[in-house]
Design a protein around this motif. Sequence first.
Motif, PDB file in Angstrom:
ATOM      1  N   ALA A  47       0.834  -1.202   0.000  1.00  0.00           N
ATOM      2  CA  ALA A  47       0.000   0.000   0.000  1.00  0.00           C
ATOM      3  C   ALA A  47       0.869   1.252   0.000  1.00  0.00           C
ATOM      4  O   ALA A  47       0.590   2.220  -0.716  1.00  0.00           O
ATOM      5  CB  ALA A  47      -0.934  -0.002   1.210  1.00  0.00           C
ATOM      6  N   GLY A  48       1.936   1.231   0.802  1.00  0.00           N
ATOM      7  CA  GLY A  48       2.859   2.365   0.801  1.00  0.00           C
ATOM      8  C   GLY A  48       3.504   2.567  -0.559  1.00  0.00           C
ATOM      9  O   GLY A  48       3.602   3.699  -1.053  1.00  0.00           O
ATOM     10  N   ASP A  49       3.956   1.479  -1.186  1.00  0.00           N
ATOM     11  CA  ASP A  49       4.524   1.581  -2.530  1.00  0.00           C
ATOM     12  C   ASP A  49       3.527   2.207  -3.501  1.00  0.00           C
ATOM     13  O   ASP A  49       3.888   3.049  -4.339  1.00  0.00           O
ATOM     14  CB  ASP A  49       4.917   0.196  -3.040  1.00  0.00           C
ATOM     15  N   ALA A  50       2.280   1.786  -3.404  1.00  0.00           N
ATOM     16  CA  ALA A  50       1.251   2.301  -4.307  1.00  0.00           C
ATOM     17  C   ALA A  50       1.014   3.793  -4.092  1.00  0.00           C
ATOM     18  O   ALA A  50       0.794   4.538  -5.059  1.00  0.00           O
ATOM     19  CB  ALA A  50      -0.052   1.528  -4.106  1.00  0.00           C
ATOM     20  N   LEU A  51       1.069   4.247  -2.844  1.00  0.00           N
ATOM     21  CA  LEU A  51       0.876   5.677  -2.578  1.00  0.00           C
ATOM     22  C   LEU A  51       1.990   6.498  -3.230  1.00  0.00           C
ATOM     23  O   LEU A  51       1.730   7.579  -3.775  1.00  0.00           O
ATOM     24  CB  LEU A  51       0.853   5.942  -1.071  1.00  0.00           C
ATOM     25  N   GLN A  52       3.218   6.010  -3.160  1.00  0.00           N
ATOM     26  CA  GLN A  52       4.310   6.736  -3.803  1.00  0.00           C
ATOM     27  C   GLN A  52       4.085   6.811  -5.317  1.00  0.00           C
ATOM     28  O   GLN A  52       4.282   7.866  -5.940  1.00  0.00           O
ATOM     29  CB  GLN A  52       5.649   6.065  -3.508  1.00  0.00           C
ATOM     30  N   ALA A  53       3.669   5.712  -5.919  1.00  0.00           N
ATOM     31  CA  ALA A  53       3.409   5.703  -7.362  1.00  0.00           C
ATOM     32  C   ALA A  53       2.256   6.644  -7.712  1.00  0.00           C
ATOM     33  O   ALA A  53       2.315   7.363  -8.728  1.00  0.00           O
ATOM     34  CB  ALA A  53       3.103   4.280  -7.824  1.00  0.00           C
ATOM     35  N   LEU A  54       1.218   6.654  -6.886  1.00  0.00           N
ATOM     36  CA  LEU A  54       0.105   7.576  -7.128  1.00  0.00           C
ATOM     37  C   LEU A  54       0.571   9.022  -7.108  1.00  0.00           C
ATOM     38  O   LEU A  54       0.130   9.846  -7.922  1.00  0.00           O
ATOM     39  CB  LEU A  54      -0.984   7.380  -6.071  1.00  0.00           C
ATOM     40  N   ALA A  55       1.448   9.342  -6.170  1.00  0.00           N
ATOM     41  CA  ALA A  55       1.931  10.718  -6.043  1.00  0.00           C
ATOM     42  C   ALA A  55       2.634  11.173  -7.315  1.00  0.00           C
ATOM     43  O   ALA A  55       2.339  12.248  -7.866  1.00  0.00           O
ATOM     44  CB  ALA A  55       2.874  10.824  -4.844  1.00  0.00           C
ATOM     45  N   LEU A  56       3.570  10.369  -7.800  1.00  0.00           N
ATOM     46  CA  LEU A  56       4.310  10.756  -8.993  1.00  0.00           C
ATOM     47  C   LEU A  56       3.410  10.721 -10.232  1.00  0.00           C
ATOM     48  O   LEU A  56       3.584  11.521 -11.155  1.00  0.00           O
ATOM     49  CB  LEU A  56       5.519   9.852  -9.168  1.00  0.00           C
ATOM     50  N   GLY A  57       2.431   9.818 -10.241  1.00  0.00           N
ATOM     51  CA  GLY A  57       1.472   9.785 -11.342  1.00  0.00           C
ATOM     52  C   GLY A  57       0.622  11.042 -11.408  1.00  0.00           C
ATOM     53  O   GLY A  57       0.340  11.562 -12.495  1.00  0.00           O
ATOM     54  N   LEU A  58       0.205  11.549 -10.238  1.00  0.00           N
ATOM     55  CA  LEU A  58      -0.582  12.780 -10.219  1.00  0.00           C
ATOM     56  C   LEU A  58       0.199  13.938 -10.842  1.00  0.00           C
ATOM     57  O   LEU A  58      -0.346  14.720 -11.638  1.00  0.00           O
ATOM     58  CB  LEU A  58      -0.958  13.139  -8.778  1.00  0.00           C
ATOM     59  N   LEU A  59       1.469  14.049 -10.495  1.00  0.00           N
ATOM     60  CA  LEU A  59       2.269  15.139 -11.044  1.00  0.00           C
ATOM     61  C   LEU A  59       2.566  14.916 -12.525  1.00  0.00           C
ATOM     62  O   LEU A  59       2.611  15.873 -13.307  1.00  0.00           O
ATOM     63  CB  LEU A  59       3.568  15.271 -10.252  1.00  0.00           C
ATOM     64  N   ALA A  60       2.757  13.664 -12.921  1.00  0.00           N
ATOM     65  CA  ALA A  60       3.032  13.377 -14.335  1.00  0.00           C
ATOM     66  C   ALA A  60       1.856  13.760 -15.228  1.00  0.00           C
ATOM     67  O   ALA A  60       2.048  14.156 -16.389  1.00  0.00           O
ATOM     68  CB  ALA A  60       3.366  11.898 -14.514  1.00  0.00           C
ATOM     69  N   ARG A  61       0.634  13.653 -14.683  1.00  0.00           N
ATOM     70  CA  ARG A  61      -0.560  13.983 -15.466  1.00  0.00           C
ATOM     71  C   ARG A  61      -1.017  15.427 -15.290  1.00  0.00           C
ATOM     72  O   ARG A  61      -1.984  15.848 -15.921  1.00  0.00           O
ATOM     73  CB  ARG A  61      -1.694  13.024 -15.090  1.00  0.00           C
ATOM     74  N   ASP A  62      -0.342  16.180 -14.442  1.00  0.00           N
ATOM     75  CA  ASP A  62      -0.737  17.566 -14.189  1.00  0.00           C
ATOM     76  C   ASP A  62      -0.240  18.441 -15.347  1.00  0.00           C
ATOM     77  O   ASP A  62       0.930  18.372 -15.737  1.00  0.00           O
ATOM     78  CB  ASP A  62      -0.126  18.045 -12.867  1.00  0.00           C
ATOM     79  N   VAL A  63      -1.120  19.300 -15.879  1.00  0.00           N
ATOM     80  CA  VAL A  63      -0.758  20.153 -17.017  1.00  0.00           C
ATOM     81  C   VAL A  63      -0.069  21.440 -16.568  1.00  0.00           C
ATOM     82  O   VAL A  63       0.370  22.228 -17.416  1.00  0.00           O
ATOM     83  CB  VAL A  63      -2.002  20.506 -17.849  1.00  0.00           C
ATOM     84  N   HIS A  64       0.046  21.678 -15.281  1.00  0.00           N
ATOM     85  CA  HIS A  64       0.707  22.885 -14.799  1.00  0.00           C
ATOM     86  C   HIS A  64       2.169  22.893 -15.270  1.00  0.00           C
ATOM     87  O   HIS A  64       2.847  21.859 -15.209  1.00  0.00           O
ATOM     88  CB  HIS A  64       0.659  22.937 -13.273  1.00  0.00           C
ATOM     89  N   PRO A  65       2.682  24.036 -15.728  1.00  0.00           N
ATOM     90  CA  PRO A  65       4.068  24.051 -16.231  1.00  0.00           C
ATOM     91  C   PRO A  65       5.121  23.704 -15.188  1.00  0.00           C
ATOM     92  O   PRO A  65       6.238  23.296 -15.545  1.00  0.00           O
ATOM     93  CB  PRO A  65       4.249  25.494 -16.737  1.00  0.00           C
ATOM     94  N   ALA A  66       4.790  23.840 -13.912  1.00  0.00           N
ATOM     95  CA  ALA A  66       5.757  23.507 -12.859  1.00  0.00           C
ATOM     96  C   ALA A  66       5.740  22.041 -12.484  1.00  0.00           C
ATOM     97  O   ALA A  66       6.594  21.592 -11.705  1.00  0.00           O
ATOM     98  CB  ALA A  66       5.474  24.353 -11.608  1.00  0.00           C
ATOM     99  N   ALA A  67       4.797  21.273 -13.033  1.00  0.00           N
ATOM    100  CA  ALA A  67       4.647  19.879 -12.602  1.00  0.00           C
ATOM    101  C   ALA A  67       5.897  19.034 -12.831  1.00  0.00           C
ATOM    102  O   ALA A  67       6.279  18.259 -11.948  1.00  0.00           O
ATOM    103  CB  ALA A  67       3.428  19.252 -13.286  1.00  0.00           C
ATOM    104  N   PRO A  68       6.580  19.119 -13.984  1.00  0.00           N
ATOM    105  CA  PRO A  68       7.784  18.295 -14.150  1.00  0.00           C
ATOM    106  C   PRO A  68       8.862  18.599 -13.112  1.00  0.00           C
ATOM    107  O   PRO A  68       9.488  17.675 -12.570  1.00  0.00           O
ATOM    108  CB  PRO A  68       8.247  18.649 -15.567  1.00  0.00           C
ATOM    109  N   ALA A  69       9.091  19.879 -12.838  1.00  0.00           N
ATOM    110  CA  ALA A  69      10.094  20.237 -11.826  1.00  0.00           C
ATOM    111  C   ALA A  69       9.666  19.757 -10.448  1.00  0.00           C
ATOM    112  O   ALA A  69      10.499  19.308  -9.646  1.00  0.00           O
ATOM    113  CB  ALA A  69      10.323  21.745 -11.819  1.00  0.00           C
ATOM    114  N   ALA A  70       8.373  19.839 -10.159  1.00  0.00           N
ATOM    115  CA  ALA A  70       7.863  19.367  -8.868  1.00  0.00           C
ATOM    116  C   ALA A  70       8.035  17.860  -8.744  1.00  0.00           C
ATOM    117  O   ALA A  70       8.412  17.351  -7.678  1.00  0.00           O
ATOM    118  CB  ALA A  70       6.395  19.762  -8.706  1.00  0.00           C
ATOM    119  N   ALA A  71       7.743  17.126  -9.821  1.00  0.00           N
ATOM    120  CA  ALA A  71       7.893  15.668  -9.790  1.00  0.00           C
ATOM    121  C   ALA A  71       9.350  15.280  -9.558  1.00  0.00           C
ATOM    122  O   ALA A  71       9.650  14.364  -8.779  1.00  0.00           O
ATOM    123  CB  ALA A  71       7.384  15.059 -11.099  1.00  0.00           C
ATOM    124  N   ALA A  72      10.274  15.963 -10.234  1.00  0.00           N
ATOM    125  CA  ALA A  72      11.699  15.665 -10.045  1.00  0.00           C
ATOM    126  C   ALA A  72      12.126  15.966  -8.618  1.00  0.00           C
ATOM    127  O   ALA A  72      12.873  15.185  -8.007  1.00  0.00           O
ATOM    128  CB  ALA A  72      12.531  16.485 -11.030  1.00  0.00           C
TER     129      ALA A  72
END
Length: 380
Positions: free
Chosen positions: A163-188
């Motif tokens: 479940a913890g592993d899945a939460l981490q994946a969900l977090a990075l997935g949310l940022l990967a799908r975010d259209v905000h221009p800062a999302a890639p820098a935030a994900a990194a």
Amino acid sequence: MTDSLIQPVDTQRRAPRRIGAQARTAHPAGAGDGHPADAADGHEAEEILRRTRASVDPELRAALDGLPGPMRRAALYHFGWQHPDGSPAAGGAGKALRPALVLAAAAALGGPAARDRAVRAAVAVELVHNFTLLHDDVMDRDATRRHRATAWTVFGDADAILAGDALQALALGLLARDVHPAAPAAAARLADCVVELCAGQHADTALEGRGPGGVGLGEVLDMTEAKTGALLGCACAIGALYAGASAQDVDALDAFGREAGLAFQLIDDIIGIWGDPRRTGKPAGADLAARKKSLPVVAALASGTPAAAELAALYARPWDAEDLESTVHAVERAGGRDWAQVEAADRMARAMQALSRAIPEPERAESLLALAEFVTRRTS
């Protein structure tokens, strides 16, 4: 920072605690003066946290609902939204401090519109935080969190870890799908933070295998910054990124969050020893019983006092339930509690100095100030 603890820190000399004339002074737990403003500050922070939960919980729950059954069940239980049998529960999902910092930083540097656009990023930070909690509980064998049994004790180690592993994946997935221009820098930035969090947890686990005399205060502070300060700094930095802030301001907000995070952990360690279990939701002295080398304990061990020698002897022998009271008193008599309170105030002073570099106007920083003060006034 040396490994001896006896000299108090002159926080007024080293780093001003004020941002302009209107900023408030942070006090560590147990050091407040009882002024009505203290209560007002606490209410302000609680309202910020309440609004944060209202903003992030719908998207957070939607993300969890997309998980496969066993992981969804463990995650929803961990957040307090389900009982073990899957029926709805009204338990608390935590204070939401880290997503609140994302939103407060975005608003401080970019206004309400930036705050609204940063909600998905705030959810991602909250998911990463809870990924660490699920894993930490397994590794530390903690039996309770938020006044209920931990997920691993209910569903087993494997389900809690996955479940913890899945939460981490969900977090990075949310940022990967975010259209905000800062999302890639935030994900990194968030991915780098996860690596730092793992390094901090590894260091924490390694410290537990060493004798009481083999741990230096400096290395425990470094471990604490990685394990606790890093994510609070990352939260503030991501909020600044979503506000379109300069690189210098993003770094200043990261420094603010890291120093506030160290203050947070210092107060958390104080509460872990001297807090009321009815408020904390954890057994009294659990960290002492587990021989955890928390900051007050390591500071006490480094004091060179007779009480430090007594504490080292207590930590070196097999645990007896009757040793708890003696251990608590030894930490306090060796100066561990006083050092932790002074150090928390000093870290808050440094946090205020970093914040003033990015946001010199106190009225723009009010929410960040309220949240920072909240973590050093809390009792649970």
